[in-house]
Scaffold this motif. Sequence first.
Motif, PDB file in Angstrom:
ATOM      1  N   LEU A 158      -2.378  -6.416  -6.950  1.00  0.00           N
ATOM      2  CA  LEU A 158      -1.287  -5.894  -6.124  1.00  0.00           C
ATOM      3  C   LEU A 158      -1.733  -5.648  -4.689  1.00  0.00           C
ATOM      4  CD1 LEU A 158       0.487  -3.461  -8.618  1.00  0.00           C
ATOM      5  CD2 LEU A 158       1.330  -5.656  -7.775  1.00  0.00           C
ATOM      6  N   LEU A 159      -2.949  -5.168  -4.502  1.00  0.00           N
ATOM      7  CA  LEU A 159      -3.459  -4.955  -3.147  1.00  0.00           C
ATOM      8  C   LEU A 159      -3.613  -6.279  -2.402  1.00  0.00           C
ATOM      9  CD1 LEU A 159      -6.075  -2.117  -3.772  1.00  0.00           C
ATOM     10  CD2 LEU A 159      -3.771  -1.906  -2.804  1.00  0.00           C
ATOM     11  N   LYS A 160      -4.044  -7.326  -3.095  1.00  0.00           N
ATOM     12  CA  LYS A 160      -4.153  -8.656  -2.470  1.00  0.00           C
ATOM     13  C   LYS A 160      -2.794  -9.209  -2.062  1.00  0.00           C
ATOM     14  CE  LYS A 160      -8.366 -10.258  -4.659  1.00  0.00           C
ATOM     15  NZ  LYS A 160      -8.952 -11.176  -5.647  1.00  0.00           N
ATOM     16  N   LEU A 161      -1.747  -8.821  -2.802  1.00  0.00           N
ATOM     17  CA  LEU A 161      -0.392  -9.280  -2.491  1.00  0.00           C
ATOM     18  C   LEU A 161       0.258  -8.471  -1.366  1.00  0.00           C
ATOM     19  CD1 LEU A 161       0.951  -9.912  -6.093  1.00  0.00           C
ATOM     20  CD2 LEU A 161       0.480 -11.641  -4.345  1.00  0.00           C
ATOM     21  N   GLY A 162      -0.460  -7.511  -0.819  1.00  0.00           N
ATOM     22  CA  GLY A 162       0.051  -6.746   0.305  1.00  0.00           C
ATOM     23  C   GLY A 162       0.670  -5.413  -0.054  1.00  0.00           C
ATOM     24  N   PHE A 163       0.580  -5.012  -1.294  1.00  0.00           N
ATOM     25  CA  PHE A 163       1.087  -3.700  -1.690  1.00  0.00           C
ATOM     26  C   PHE A 163       0.065  -2.644  -1.280  1.00  0.00           C
ATOM     27  CE2 PHE A 163       3.583  -6.383  -4.409  1.00  0.00           C
ATOM     28  CZ  PHE A 163       4.772  -5.701  -4.590  1.00  0.00           C
ATOM     29  N   ARG A 164       0.535  -1.421  -1.143  1.00  0.00           N
ATOM     30  CA  ARG A 164      -0.366  -0.294  -0.913  1.00  0.00           C
ATOM     31  C   ARG A 164      -0.061   0.767  -1.959  1.00  0.00           C
ATOM     32  NH1 ARG A 164       2.526   3.670   1.642  1.00  0.00           N
ATOM     33  NH2 ARG A 164       4.409   2.961   2.669  1.00  0.00           N
ATOM     34  N   ARG A 165      -1.082   1.467  -2.342  1.00  0.00           N
ATOM     35  CA  ARG A 165      -0.953   2.507  -3.362  1.00  0.00           C
ATOM     36  C   ARG A 165      -0.233   3.725  -2.779  1.00  0.00           C
ATOM     37  NH1 ARG A 165      -6.171   3.097  -4.033  1.00  0.00           N
ATOM     38  NH2 ARG A 165      -6.619   1.076  -4.880  1.00  0.00           N
ATOM     39  N   SER A 166       0.652   4.316  -3.532  1.00  0.00           N
ATOM     40  CA  SER A 166       1.330   5.536  -3.115  1.00  0.00           C
ATOM     41  C   SER A 166       0.326   6.672  -3.012  1.00  0.00           C
ATOM     42  CB  SER A 166       2.421   5.902  -4.130  1.00  0.00           C
ATOM     43  OG  SER A 166       2.898   7.209  -3.890  1.00  0.00           O
ATOM     44  N   ASN A 167       0.516   7.538  -2.022  1.00  0.00           N
ATOM     45  CA  ASN A 167      -0.358   8.701  -1.868  1.00  0.00           C
ATOM     46  C   ASN A 167      -0.061   9.778  -2.907  1.00  0.00           C
ATOM     47  OD1 ASN A 167      -1.608   7.591   0.379  1.00  0.00           O
ATOM     48  ND2 ASN A 167      -0.106   8.460   1.770  1.00  0.00           N
ATOM     49  N   PHE A 168       1.103   9.683  -3.539  1.00  0.00           N
ATOM     50  CA  PHE A 168       1.541  10.743  -4.441  1.00  0.00           C
ATOM     51  C   PHE A 168       1.448  10.376  -5.922  1.00  0.00           C
ATOM     52  CE2 PHE A 168       3.860  11.054  -0.433  1.00  0.00           C
ATOM     53  CZ  PHE A 168       3.393  12.267   0.006  1.00  0.00           C
ATOM     54  N   GLU A 169       1.445   9.085  -6.234  1.00  0.00           N
ATOM     55  CA  GLU A 169       1.408   8.641  -7.632  1.00  0.00           C
ATOM     56  C   GLU A 169       0.552   7.392  -7.725  1.00  0.00           C
ATOM     57  OE1 GLU A 169       1.514   8.234 -11.397  1.00  0.00           O
ATOM     58  OE2 GLU A 169       2.603   9.932 -10.570  1.00  0.00           O
ATOM     59  N   HIS A 170      -0.529   7.431  -8.515  1.00  0.00           N
ATOM     60  CA  HIS A 170      -1.483   6.318  -8.574  1.00  0.00           C
ATOM     61  C   HIS A 170      -0.911   5.051  -9.207  1.00  0.00           C
ATOM     62  CE1 HIS A 170      -1.979   7.944 -12.627  1.00  0.00           C
ATOM     63  NE2 HIS A 170      -2.445   6.778 -12.952  1.00  0.00           N
ATOM     64  N   ALA A 171       0.186   5.151  -9.936  1.00  0.00           N
ATOM     65  CA  ALA A 171       0.741   3.972 -10.605  1.00  0.00           C
ATOM     66  C   ALA A 171       1.935   3.386  -9.864  1.00  0.00           C
ATOM     67  CB  ALA A 171       1.151   4.332 -12.031  1.00  0.00           C
ATOM     68  N   VAL A 172       2.195   3.854  -8.636  1.00  0.00           N
ATOM     69  CA  VAL A 172       3.303   3.330  -7.834  1.00  0.00           C
ATOM     70  C   VAL A 172       2.720   2.620  -6.621  1.00  0.00           C
ATOM     71  CG1 VAL A 172       5.317   3.938  -6.432  1.00  0.00           C
ATOM     72  CG2 VAL A 172       4.914   5.104  -8.606  1.00  0.00           C
ATOM     73  N   TYR A 173       3.218   1.417  -6.369  1.00  0.00           N
ATOM     74  CA  TYR A 173       2.767   0.602  -5.252  1.00  0.00           C
ATOM     75  C   TYR A 173       3.963   0.282  -4.367  1.00  0.00           C
ATOM     76  CZ  TYR A 173      -1.526   0.011  -7.859  1.00  0.00           C
ATOM     77  OH  TYR A 173      -2.690   0.250  -8.529  1.00  0.00           O
ATOM     78  N   LEU A 174       3.733   0.281  -3.062  1.00  0.00           N
ATOM     79  CA  LEU A 174       4.794   0.042  -2.091  1.00  0.00           C
ATOM     80  C   LEU A 174       4.428  -1.136  -1.214  1.00  0.00           C
ATOM     81  CD1 LEU A 174       4.976   3.778  -1.043  1.00  0.00           C
ATOM     82  CD2 LEU A 174       6.551   2.637  -2.616  1.00  0.00           C
ATOM     83  N   ARG A 175       5.462  -1.846  -0.758  1.00  0.00           N
ATOM     84  CA  ARG A 175       5.237  -2.961   0.162  1.00  0.00           C
ATOM     85  C   ARG A 175       6.387  -3.015   1.141  1.00  0.00           C
ATOM     86  NH1 ARG A 175       4.432  -9.303  -1.420  1.00  0.00           N
ATOM     87  NH2 ARG A 175       4.710 -10.072   0.682  1.00  0.00           N
ATOM     88  N   ASP A 176       6.077  -2.933   2.426  1.00  0.00           N
ATOM     89  CA  ASP A 176       7.077  -3.043   3.487  1.00  0.00           C
ATOM     90  C   ASP A 176       6.983  -4.443   4.073  1.00  0.00           C
ATOM     91  OD1 ASP A 176       7.576  -0.348   3.098  1.00  0.00           O
ATOM     92  OD2 ASP A 176       6.166   0.260   4.665  1.00  0.00           O
ATOM     93  N   HIS A 177       8.140  -5.075   4.233  1.00  0.00           N
ATOM     94  CA  HIS A 177       8.166  -6.415   4.824  1.00  0.00           C
ATOM     95  C   HIS A 177       9.360  -6.491   5.766  1.00  0.00           C
ATOM     96  CE1 HIS A 177       7.336 -10.656   5.186  1.00  0.00           C
ATOM     97  NE2 HIS A 177       8.585 -10.939   4.885  1.00  0.00           N
ATOM     98  N   GLN A 178       9.100  -6.365   7.040  1.00  0.00           N
ATOM     99  CA  GLN A 178      10.121  -6.375   8.085  1.00  0.00           C
ATOM    100  C   GLN A 178      11.202  -5.337   7.785  1.00  0.00           C
ATOM    101  OE1 GLN A 178      11.243 -10.481   8.466  1.00  0.00           O
ATOM    102  NE2 GLN A 178       9.279 -11.047   9.332  1.00  0.00           N
ATOM    103  N   VAL A 179      12.393  -5.757   7.377  1.00  0.00           N
ATOM    104  CA  VAL A 179      13.491  -4.807   7.175  1.00  0.00           C
ATOM    105  C   VAL A 179      13.679  -4.405   5.714  1.00  0.00           C
ATOM    106  CG1 VAL A 179      14.755  -5.560   9.207  1.00  0.00           C
ATOM    107  CG2 VAL A 179      15.180  -6.679   7.013  1.00  0.00           C
ATOM    108  N   SER A 180      12.940  -5.002   4.809  1.00  0.00           N
ATOM    109  CA  SER A 180      13.119  -4.684   3.391  1.00  0.00           C
ATOM    110  C   SER A 180      11.884  -3.965   2.849  1.00  0.00           C
ATOM    111  CB  SER A 180      13.377  -5.951   2.582  1.00  0.00           C
ATOM    112  OG  SER A 180      12.270  -6.811   2.664  1.00  0.00           O
ATOM    113  N   LYS A 181      12.103  -3.206   1.787  1.00  0.00           N
ATOM    114  CA  LYS A 181      11.015  -2.488   1.135  1.00  0.00           C
ATOM    115  C   LYS A 181      11.040  -2.802  -0.345  1.00  0.00           C
ATOM    116  CE  LYS A 181      10.754   1.316   4.324  1.00  0.00           C
ATOM    117  NZ  LYS A 181      10.557   2.748   4.483  1.00  0.00           N
ATOM    118  N   LEU A 182       9.876  -2.851  -0.936  1.00  0.00           N
ATOM    119  CA  LEU A 182       9.750  -3.128  -2.360  1.00  0.00           C
ATOM    120  C   LEU A 182       8.784  -2.117  -2.953  1.00  0.00           C
ATOM    121  CD1 LEU A 182      10.205  -5.053  -4.815  1.00  0.00           C
ATOM    122  CD2 LEU A 182       8.236  -6.334  -4.005  1.00  0.00           C
TER     123      LEU A 182
END
Length: 93
Positions: A58-82
Motif C-alpha cells: 500500500l505504501l508503494k501504491l502511494g497510500f499513507r498510514r493514518s496517524n490515528f488507526e494503524h489499519a487505515v490507509y489514505l491516498r490523496d490524488h488531486q481532487v479525490s480522496k481514497l
Amino acid sequence: MDVKSAFLNCELHEEVYVEQSPGFILKGEEGKVLRLVKALYGLRQAPRAWYAKLDGSLLKLGFRRSNFEHAVYLRDHQVSKLSTGCCSKALVA
C-alpha cells in the motif's frame, strides 16, 4: 491475492522451525526439524508477515498510514480522496 491464501504467501523475515508432521516423518531423519520459508496458516508469525507485506504494498501504491488507526490507509490524488482499511482479528494484538 485471495484473502484465504494470504497467510500462505507471506515470506518470513525471521527463522522459524517446525517439527516434522506425524505421518510425514522421513525415515532416518526423525530428529530433524524443518525451516519454513513462507508462513503457514495458524503460525504465530503469519499475521505479522501478512501485515508487513500489505503495508509495504500500500505504501508503494502511494497510500499513507493514518496517524490515528494503524489499519487505515489514505491516498490523496488531486481532487479525490481514497481510504481503505483492513480488519482481522489476527492483526489486533
